[in-house]
Write a protein that holds these residues in place. Sequence first.
Motif, short mmCIF file in Angstrom:
data_model
loop_
_atom_site.label_atom_id
_atom_site.label_comp_id
_atom_site.label_asym_id
_atom_site.label_seq_id
_atom_site.Cartn_x
_atom_site.Cartn_y
_atom_site.Cartn_z
N GLN A 180 35.55 38.23 39.93
CA GLN A 180 36.14 38.31 41.27
C GLN A 180 37.02 39.54 41.35
O GLN A 180 37.61 39.98 40.35
N ASP A 181 37.11 40.12 42.55
CA ASP A 181 37.91 41.34 42.74
C ASP A 181 39.34 41.16 42.24
O ASP A 181 39.97 42.12 41.78
N SER A 182 39.85 39.95 42.31
CA SER A 182 41.25 39.71 41.93
C SER A 182 41.50 39.95 40.45
O SER A 182 42.65 40.04 40.03
N ARG A 184 41.24 42.56 38.95
CA ARG A 184 41.87 43.88 38.81
C ARG A 184 43.39 43.79 38.85
O ARG A 184 44.08 44.74 38.50
N ARG A 204 30.77 44.36 37.32
CA ARG A 204 30.98 44.53 38.76
C ARG A 204 31.91 43.44 39.26
O ARG A 204 32.19 42.47 38.55
N SER A 205 32.36 43.58 40.50
CA SER A 205 33.24 42.56 41.08
C SER A 205 32.90 42.34 42.54
O SER A 205 32.34 43.21 43.21
N THR A 206 33.26 41.15 43.02
CA THR A 206 32.99 40.74 44.39
C THR A 206 34.13 39.84 44.84
O THR A 206 34.81 39.25 43.98
N PRO A 207 34.40 39.71 46.15
CA PRO A 207 35.56 38.93 46.58
C PRO A 207 35.54 37.47 46.14
O PRO A 207 36.55 36.92 45.71
N THR A 263 35.76 52.15 44.00
CA THR A 263 36.36 51.48 45.15
C THR A 263 35.42 51.70 46.33
O THR A 263 34.80 52.75 46.46
N SER A 271 38.05 46.91 52.79
CA SER A 271 37.57 46.62 51.44
C SER A 271 36.80 45.30 51.47
O SER A 271 36.94 44.51 52.41
N VAL A 273 37.39 42.63 49.85
CA VAL A 273 38.35 41.52 49.89
C VAL A 273 38.90 41.34 51.30
O VAL A 273 39.03 40.22 51.79
#
Length: 330
Positions: A180-182, A184, A204-207, A263, A271, A273
Amino acid sequence: MGDTGMLDPLGLDSSTEDVYRALLQHPDWGVCDLAAHLGLTEEIVRGALDLLADMALLRPSQNHPSLFRPVRPEVGLASLLARSERELQRRQREIADTCAAIAAIALEYEAVRDRERGSFERLEGLDRVRARLEELAYEAQDECMSFMPGGAQTPDAMEASEPLDQLAIARGVLIRTIYQDSFRNDADTLRYAQWLTALGGQTRSTPTLPMSLLIVDRTVAMVPLDPADPRLGAMEVSAVGIVAALCALFEQVWAGAVPFGETRVNEHGLSPVEHELLRLLMDGQTDEGAARRLGLSLRTVRRSMSSLMTRLGARSRFQAGAMAVQRGWL
């Protein structure tokens, strides 16, 4: 009424669209004028006028109550488009819910049919799950794909995974992980992702992510018994149809996720998110619910929402949602 027109997705067929366009050019025309100009019968023109009035694209003239004036397209059509977009989003959510229900029914059916073939194994508790994960890491030959929801990963989990990931990559196993994006926002998890990427893994990341997931060599998968409480254990699945469906789910999420180190913002400067936060709040999620779904703190969600409201020039969440739809952000 007429054939399909350019505005048919908004509920306007070609005849109604022609009448609307003609009225924009000649707002004082009556039924006879419109019929003669467009080559339509008066009955069709009256039907088109009734439909335009029902869709709030015509309003009575203040000077001549018997006549109707066309509403400006940037107001009337934008409102119809926003309504169509909301309906489309509702239908997409219904389809997603239906797909999830079908998948659940299929899983139950496969579990009954394949129980004797050993296609499913219930792993109770974290200790048994971790022991099986170690075995799968040693057995992997080609590829490991995983979802890692919830933002920050526990230090002991990362410590246990590090030597396994290193050995797998050394054997030529491709490791692809979606966080998840969080994640980071957590220094330890971010460091681990950097280490894995430098080693040759792909991150990779996603919300949001639906649940934790591991797929090994596209032949066996592990999913939690209860996504809300992974500590209860996991189900190991080797039924071909179920594993194929989980692989397809992973590839779909992977295609839309942002590679580590990049980004990305959309054409509106949002973004992933921020876009997901707006969508969750439009769906009626509270700040607390959105924070759980996004793996973020309540403070971060409220700060992000405040920033979005400022950018939109909105005074309330309701107004922010309406303005986001009107601007095409959702």
